[in-house]
Design an enzyme around this catalytic site. Structure first.
Site, short mmCIF file in Angstrom:
data_model
loop_
_atom_site.label_atom_id
_atom_site.label_comp_id
_atom_site.label_asym_id
_atom_site.label_seq_id
_atom_site.Cartn_x
_atom_site.Cartn_y
_atom_site.Cartn_z
CB THR A 14 -0.90 -0.01 1.26
OG1 THR A 14 -1.64 -1.22 1.27
CG2 THR A 14 -1.84 1.17 1.27
CB VAL A 15 3.15 2.69 2.53
CG1 VAL A 15 3.85 4.03 2.71
CG2 VAL A 15 2.07 2.51 3.60
NE ARG A 46 5.91 -10.87 1.44
CZ ARG A 46 5.13 -10.68 2.48
NH1 ARG A 46 5.42 -11.25 3.62
NH2 ARG A 46 4.04 -9.96 2.40
CE LYS A 107 1.86 1.35 12.52
NZ LYS A 107 1.22 1.64 11.26
CD GLU A 131 5.45 13.75 10.17
OE1 GLU A 131 4.61 13.34 11.00
OE2 GLU A 131 6.19 14.71 10.38
N GLY A 136 -0.31 8.63 10.18
CA GLY A 136 -0.41 8.67 8.71
C GLY A 136 0.00 9.99 8.10
CD GLU A 192 -1.58 -2.72 11.19
OE1 GLU A 192 -0.71 -3.42 10.68
OE2 GLU A 192 -1.57 -1.48 11.12
CG ASP A 203 -1.08 0.77 14.88
OD1 ASP A 203 -0.12 0.60 14.11
OD2 ASP A 203 -1.86 1.75 14.81
CE LYS A 207 -0.13 4.32 14.07
NZ LYS A 207 -1.53 4.15 13.66
#
Ligand code: NAP
Ligand code: HSE
Length: 428
Positions: A14-15, A46, A107, A131, A136, A192, A203, A207
């Site tokens: 995704t990112v 992968r 994170k 960041e 996000g 997740e 999570d 953060k």
């Protein structure tokens, strides 16, 4: 023009795919702003054959992210694989040892290994920017590290897990029980891979630990955080809270106390009319309080491809401009060890418990609360079932340690049928 800044990107999910997209779409704009060409030289994931919706044909492919991290044509290692250890940690260490700066959205890795990695970065004359790891697309790391550097930070708090906020607000708006909305969130792909990271508060705890380190100049201390998830919040809790003018939020609070840094991530009741109370869906909000600035409220998308890639690219642009700030805002060697403080300020508490419906049950509860200096402000009995009496109690302000002791004592009685749900009522 200065030399191109060369990125090696490990992780094209995704990112990662979002970052590739921005570099390709905004090449001219990035150059205009930084004075350098931002070039991707190599990528890793992968499965090489997977279609990721972006053209990767111009980049070298590495199966092994550690090899990518050490490549001579990489200036910045962009770690977007995830995981608190394993390939992400190995490759980050390798990149630093090879003299690369690192940009990451991870994170979990930084909450567990941030101090050692920050020290390794400094030893190599490099830095780690993260960041995207916190809230996000909200530029909260930059705000704390740079814009608010002139303040003594007194408190950082907020809603930092979009999935939990989605679940809690959806339960309220649709009147649905937790299990139904959890299943909905799963179907929407919000959770997740290990959902306990989200609903268990972990999570968001990762953060908060990173923000607390910057805010208070202390080593990241995830293990010192008190964490509770939202798994035991019922639609009844949400409705009762709403009746009293509150909303339930998974709220993180970090503050410096006389005894050390207090960090907690737990479901709390907050006034429905407050900015945090009004936060809907997957949106995040971080509130920062400093002695000079007073209060800053940052709100925005806490996850998703565009917002998270936007944050990654902000870090990349800073490095392209030659801005290299220590990982947690000050040299890693100057970050203090801070004992975790357990004694949060007193606050009122919401207690929901199911009592055996027999003589003396309520009296026993009231006696135990009184023995622990907890004073009852309001009390209601509702939805009476056969042999069971659900009871809702709101206390006057009580010290958390006293509350914990009272809860332990309540659980040992023969009248409290299940561990009580206890939610702090937070002034925000
Ligand atoms: P994702 O979609 O699951 O993508 C992970 C990527 O890493 C995939 O491309 C995967 O390869 C690759 N990968 C995993 N293990 C690998 C290995 N051993 N070697 C090489 N590549 C490997 O994850 P994501 O959502 O993009 O998240 C990435 C990071 O950003 C995580 O740290 C996450 O916590 C953080 N983050 C995500 C969001 C968000 O909204 N998604 C928001 C904030 C922060 P394949 O594609 O081939 O399987
Ligand atoms: N699982 C996280 C959330 C993703 O729901 O906020 C962003 O870190």
């Amino acid at each position: 023009m200065a030399d191109p800044l060369r990125l090696g990107i490990a992780g094209l999910g995704t990112v990662g795919a979002g970052v590739v997209g921005i570099v390709q779409r905004h090449a001219d704009l990035l150059t205009a702003r930084t004075g350098r060409t931002i070039a991707i030289t190599s990528v890793s994931a992968r499965d090489r054959s997977k279609d990721r919706g972006v053209d990767l044909s111009a980049y070298a492919w590495e199966d092994d992210p550690v090899t990518l991290a050490k490549r001579d044509d990489v200036d910045i290692f962009v770690e977007l694989m995830g995981g608190d250890s394993g390939p992400a940690l190995d490759a980050t260490k390798a990149a630093l040892a090879a003299g690369k700066d690192v940009v990451t959205a991870n994170k979990a890795m930084l909450a567990h290994h941030g101090q050692a990695l920050a020290e390794a970065a400094e030893a190599a004359g490099r830095t780690i920017r993260f960041e995207a790891a916190v809230a996000g697309g909200i530029p909260v790391v930059k705000a704390l590290t740079e814009s608010l550097a002139g303040n003594k930070i007194t408190r950082v708090m907020g809603v930092m897990n979009g999935t939990c906020n989605y679940i809690l607000t959806r339960m309220e708006s649709a009147g649905l029980p937790y299990d139904d909305v959890f299943a909905e969130a799963d179907a929407l792909g919000f959770l997740e891979a290990d959902p306990t990271l989200d609903v268990g508060g972990i999570d968001a705890g990762h953060k908060l630990a990173l923000l607390a380190s910057i805010a208070f100049g202390t080593k990241p201390d995830f293990d010192g955080m008190r964490i509770e998830g939202i798994e035991r919040i019922s639609i009844d809790d949400i409705n009762r809270a709403a009746d009293m003018g509150y909303r339930i939020k998974l709220l993180g609070v970090a503050q410096q106390t006389a005894d050390g840094v207090e960090q907690r991530m737990q479901p709390c009741l907050v006034p429905a009319s407050s900015p945090i109370g009004q936060l809907e869906g997957g949106t995040n909000m971080v509130v920062i309080e400093g002695d000079a600035v007073e209060q800053i409220v940052l709100r925005g998308p806490g996850a998703g491809q565009g917002p998270t890639a936007s944050a990654v690219m902000g870090d990349v642009c800073d490095l392209a401009r030659g801005i290299r700030i220590p990982t947690f805002g000050q040299p890693a060697g100057t970050l203090a060890d801070s004992p975790p403080a357990r004694s949060a300020r007193p606050a009122p508490y919401y207690l929901r418990m199911t009592l055996a419906d027999k003589p003396g049950a309520l009296a026993k509860v009231a006696t135990i609360l009184g023995q622990h200096e907890l004073s009852i402000d309001r009390m209601r009995q509702y939805d009476h079932a056969e042999l069971e009496a659900p009871v809702l109690i709101v206390t006057h302000a009580a010290a958390p340690d006293a509350l914990d002791a009272a809860l332990r004592a309540l659980e040992t009685t023969d009248v409290v049928l299940a561990p009580p749900v206890a939610l702090r009522i937070e002034a925000v």
